[in-house]
Scaffold this motif. Structure first.
Motif, PDB file in Angstrom:
ATOM      1  N   PRO A  70       8.797  21.055   4.089  1.00 17.64           N
ATOM      2  CA  PRO A  70      10.059  21.316   4.804  1.00 17.64           C
ATOM      3  C   PRO A  70      10.237  22.746   5.317  1.00 17.64           C
ATOM      4  O   PRO A  70       9.777  23.702   4.704  1.00 17.64           O
ATOM      5  CB  PRO A  70      11.125  20.995   3.751  1.00 17.64           C
ATOM      6  N   LEU A  71      10.935  22.823   6.435  1.00 16.79           N
ATOM      7  CA  LEU A  71      11.333  24.106   7.042  1.00 16.79           C
ATOM      8  C   LEU A  71      12.280  24.882   6.142  1.00 16.79           C
ATOM      9  O   LEU A  71      12.289  26.106   6.140  1.00 16.79           O
ATOM     10  CB  LEU A  71      12.035  23.797   8.375  1.00 16.79           C
ATOM     11  N   PHE A  72      13.096  24.139   5.396  1.00 20.42           N
ATOM     12  CA  PHE A  72      14.145  24.784   4.594  1.00 20.42           C
ATOM     13  C   PHE A  72      13.757  24.890   3.126  1.00 20.42           C
ATOM     14  O   PHE A  72      13.095  24.005   2.585  1.00 20.42           O
ATOM     15  CB  PHE A  72      15.443  23.988   4.690  1.00 20.42           C
ATOM     16  N   ARG A 124      12.222  28.957   5.974  1.00 16.91           N
ATOM     17  CA  ARG A 124      11.029  29.488   5.283  1.00 16.91           C
ATOM     18  C   ARG A 124      10.479  30.748   5.945  1.00 16.91           C
ATOM     19  O   ARG A 124      10.193  30.733   7.144  1.00 16.91           O
ATOM     20  CB  ARG A 124       9.918  28.428   5.230  1.00 16.91           C
TER      21      ARG A 124
ATOM     22  N   SER B  32      11.489  15.320  -0.260  1.00 23.68           N
ATOM     23  CA  SER B  32      11.374  16.667  -0.826  1.00 23.68           C
ATOM     24  C   SER B  32      12.648  17.005  -1.570  1.00 23.68           C
ATOM     25  O   SER B  32      13.603  16.220  -1.596  1.00 23.68           O
ATOM     26  CB  SER B  32      11.143  17.685   0.277  1.00 23.68           C
ATOM     27  N   VAL B  34      14.644  19.096  -0.610  1.00 20.62           N
ATOM     28  CA  VAL B  34      15.659  19.458   0.384  1.00 20.62           C
ATOM     29  C   VAL B  34      16.215  18.171   0.987  1.00 20.62           C
ATOM     30  O   VAL B  34      15.456  17.376   1.545  1.00 20.62           O
ATOM     31  CB  VAL B  34      15.048  20.333   1.501  1.00 20.62           C
ATOM     32  N   CYS B  37      14.855  16.016   4.032  1.00 23.87           N
ATOM     33  CA  CYS B  37      13.580  16.524   4.555  1.00 23.87           C
ATOM     34  C   CYS B  37      12.428  15.917   3.762  1.00 23.87           C
ATOM     35  O   CYS B  37      12.521  15.761   2.555  1.00 23.87           O
ATOM     36  CB  CYS B  37      13.505  18.042   4.444  1.00 23.87           C
ATOM     37  N   MET B  38      11.353  15.562   4.461  1.00 21.75           N
ATOM     38  CA  MET B  38      10.223  14.954   3.759  1.00 21.75           C
ATOM     39  C   MET B  38       9.047  15.912   3.686  1.00 21.75           C
ATOM     40  O   MET B  38       8.954  16.879   4.420  1.00 21.75           O
ATOM     41  CB  MET B  38       9.803  13.665   4.474  1.00 21.75           C
ATOM     42  N   ASN B 154       8.963  21.336  15.401  1.00 22.73           N
ATOM     43  CA  ASN B 154       9.844  20.694  14.428  1.00 22.73           C
ATOM     44  C   ASN B 154      11.280  20.807  14.938  1.00 22.73           C
ATOM     45  O   ASN B 154      11.641  21.788  15.585  1.00 22.73           O
ATOM     46  CB  ASN B 154       9.714  21.355  13.048  1.00 22.73           C
ATOM     47  N   GLU B 170      14.678  16.899   9.116  1.00 28.52           N
ATOM     48  CA  GLU B 170      13.681  17.610   9.923  1.00 28.52           C
ATOM     49  C   GLU B 170      12.598  16.611  10.306  1.00 28.52           C
ATOM     50  O   GLU B 170      12.197  15.790   9.481  1.00 28.52           O
ATOM     51  CB  GLU B 170      13.031  18.747   9.119  1.00 28.52           C
TER      52      GLU B 170
END
Lengths: 494, 494
Positions: A70-72, A124, B32, B34, B37-38, B154, B170
């Motif tokens: 994930p981006l976050f 991130r 994930s 988050v 989000c995966m 993304n 995401e």
């Protein structure tokens, strides 16, 4: 010649301005409306795609696979590893809300105050924390190791002073994150990957680099050891071009990632991470280019050969282009990328300047007289030398020439770099070399962070690395007079 | 057989649970930490990489180049186009701060209140606004057109109910953004790209799709026309798999992007955008797989052939593996990807189940008796049929078999899809088909958004598209009795 197209500041006049002009005018990248974020334009992105492909192949050859995380990152994960959060906290973009709403006071939209996240998310800046939180569920026993994963991604570090490619708030990169059974295996991996980066820099970017260890003060936040490749730019400043970190058990401990070993006992997993970014684009541009524009190593040039016809009238144009298409087919059969520029609304001189600016490695010009003689004029971008060559067999000539250009660019950069490594023993010499010559300075150091920081304050030079090939030798620190074990590599840097 | 490995819920029992089990157990992706989000795991990412490569090649063949634009969009840009902001405002992740600080009240870190952004940044849910703000500077005259750019990136849409691949906060995607001189050229581009998507779905994913126009109500926020490809999953629900939008001059007007035309007059630029995402992974998985696991079309399978030795003792294992390496070399020479599983710590039955679960298209088993007879057992994953084949020339057999599997998977999906298109004329038939059979329902519609919404409220079915090949025919709307011009395609959908 089309001066209006080029208008590059010369390197001698203002190196920094030259770089910025070049990036923009060659169509590589530009600043965006978002502070510190760039737009990578098609020509720049095409070079990055070639880098991406070559690196990805090298990662796969060394046993790695790609994945995506994930981006976050939840704020609480981010702060699990103390050094890590300390290193990155000051440059984090933070997501606090998840919805906009119509502005109750007027036009447009505002952040909906009712849509506040329970826990803030960090965009991130690097993914160790979210990845190690994931690895926790993937690793139970030594049979689950090693994990050899790489990720291609965008990351954000809120930099205050940004420069296209070299330092941007958002950048593209790859980050490898590996998990190992033993300390030795993790160290071996970190070492293997810095060598992959060095080979990539040398064989693809034509960029000689010095490999070494970072000092404790310059290490990645959370690493026990950081390996680096350091390159030298034409202005005598160093550029850190890739790093590989031995993370010890720090992240495994922070995220409680233990495995049952061959002896049945639980132990924390050993880790590495390693990355290179679009910063490499900056290195590529600054290392080789000249006052006429980009100089690209043929292996990374989006198009290796441009063919430009000289003609009067449409019929002659068609004849030249016809001939060029035959030549182009032969070049393509050798795996060479070619473009024929048959635009008839711009002068040849304008085209010449444009392709010099864009760094096409080879230019082939054919006019009626050439055609009559069965020859073409071939120019190589690196030296700007021209040669008249028979059209018959030109594909073999160009093929050899491209290899020669690739090598020549590397040799030139190597020669320059080697001429810019100076050994000094006193602080007076040290500052004189930095000010008058620049480049890398090999000097004795007493091994303390205190002295390192003091030198940086006094000179703006940092220890780029303790080179892998540095030898133990006697000596005293040039500043403190305390004993030094070996010379380390200093430079002012980007 | 290794039941413990599989433990897949069957499709009949619970289709939704089967899908989720499959995604997780086959190692494609997982949730994930988050929310929404995966993590795309290596095996899933390897399939995505193949899709990415194939699509990228198709985009380049049709004249497009890649570039990269910022992750963040200033809030004010985002709200420039009224329909666009209306469509996306409710699902935006918003960055409000750029720094963390040590928690003054205790441990950990908090958001630094002094590091508030002057203007909030939206994490891109799609990039029309930031890109058109950039194009403004790139376009002055018709000579600067067309711009044919694609971006791999993304994006984030704050979805409340998420499902792996199908709907995640995401996701990864590509978004094409093109700029044209005329309305016709933009429409042609939008049409060209939905056709590229349809070809990709059919030729690579073995997925038959129906192409058509979206109704006004289902259009992309800011588009004048949205084209779509709609696929059918095995549970009879539709899945929108790709869209291509004709944006008219909406974004050009919102960002004031005008160009001097051939007649010297200023006009706004015409635009398209088009995208497919990791959602395609969901379509691929759901369309073909069965209760034993994944069924992958060979063109997208990360590894096409697995070879498993049957043996007793180490010497026999070595002999089988030796033979397999010879066969593998011949397969590789044909461009076929192969893995030899020589693990000796798991039973063959476990391996069989594992590769069925992971959808390796072809399995080759060789044991001592096979070797003596000069044969191998070849199983195809799509039908689970086995055949005993001479080892001599097996590479040609497998090569043909892979092509046959690719085709068979497509034909099977096509047959199923065609069997699930029902024409109805009355609302009673409509609801009965939806409830008892599912699938696509072709029904007359009066052309109003009001009726469309009413039908959705009553049945949860939406108009997936007005098929390109639908014919004008008489008829009356099944709900309102008002005149209908043509049948449109309804379905319940993901």
């Amino acid at each position: 010649m089309a001066k209006e197209l080029k208008e590059l500041t010369s390197r001698a006049e203002n190196y920094s301005q030259w770089y910025n002009d070049l990036v923009v005018k060659a169509g590589l990248a530009e600043s965006s409306a978002v502070r510190g974020c760039m737009v990578i334009k098609p020509y720049g992105y095409a070079i990055w795609e070639k880098m991406h492909r070559a690196l990805d192949d090298m990662f796969k050859e060394t046993g790695h696979v790609n994945a995506y995380f994930p981006l976050f990152i939840p704020k609480s994960f981010f702060s699990r590893e103390a050094d890590h959060v300390e290193g990155f906290a000051k440059e984090c973009a933070v997501v606090t809300h998840y919805r906009l709403m119509n502005n109750p006071d007027g036009e447009g939209v505002v952040v909906d105050p009712d849509a506040k996240l329970e826990e803030e998310l960090i965009v991130r800046p690097t993914s160790e924390t979210i990845i190690w939180n994931t690895y926790k569920n993937w690793i139970q026993s030594y049979r689950d190791l090693p994990i050899l994963i790489n990720q291609w991604a965008n990351v954000v570090r809120w930099e205050m002073r940004t420069r296209l490619f070299l330092r941007t708030a958002e950048f593209l990169w790859q980050e490898g994150h590996t998990a190992h059974e033993t300390k030795e295996q993790a160290l071996e991996e970190a070492d293997k990957m810095i060598n992959v980066y060095a080979r990539f820099a040398q064989n693809w970017m034509a960029l000689p680099v010095i490999m070494g260890r970072k000092t404790a003060n310059e290490r990645f936040a959370g690493a026990e050891e950081t390996f680096t490749i350091e390159a030298l730019m034409q202005d005598g400043k160093a550029l850190q071009s890739g790093t590989s970190h031995f993370l010890g058990q720090n992240f495994a401990k922070a995220f409680d990632v233990q495995f049952a070993g061959r002896d049945g006992k639980l132990d924390y997993v050993w880790a590495t991470s390693w990355g290179v970014s679009t910063r490499l684009m900056g290195a590529l541009i600054m290392a080789h280019s000249d006052d006429n524009g980009l100089v690209l190593p043929p292996r990374l040039a989006p198009t290796q050969v441009v063919m430009i016809p000289i003609y009067k009238g449409e019929e002659e144009l068609r004849r030249m282009v016809g001939e060029m298409e035959t030549v182009a087919a032969k070049l393509k059969a050798k795996g060479i990328t070619v473009k024929i520029d048959d635009r008839d609304n711009v002068r040849s001189g304008f085209k010449f300047a444009e392709y010099e600016l864009k760094g096409f490695p080879v230019r082939i010009v054919i006019g009626p007289r050439d055609l009559a003689a069965g020859t073409a004029e071939v120019m190589r971008r690196d030296t700007l030398e021209k040669e008249t060559v028979p059209i018959a067999g030109i594909e073999d000539y160009v093929n050899r020439l491209l290899a020669e250009i690739q090598d020549n660019i590397y040799q030139k950069a190597l020669k320059f770099r080697d001429s810019m490594i100076t050994k000094v023993d006193t602080f007076e010499e040290f500052t004189r070399v930095l000010d008058e010559k620049g480049g890398f300075v090999l000097a004795p150091w007493d091994g303390t962070t205190e002295t390192e920081i003091r030198i940086k304050e006094l000179t703006k030079a940092t220890i780029r690395c303790i080179p892998f090939d540095s030898m133990e030798e006697g000596g005293v620190d040039m500043l403190t007079g305390k004993p030094s074990q070996r010379r380390v590599l200093f430079a002012r840097s980007y």
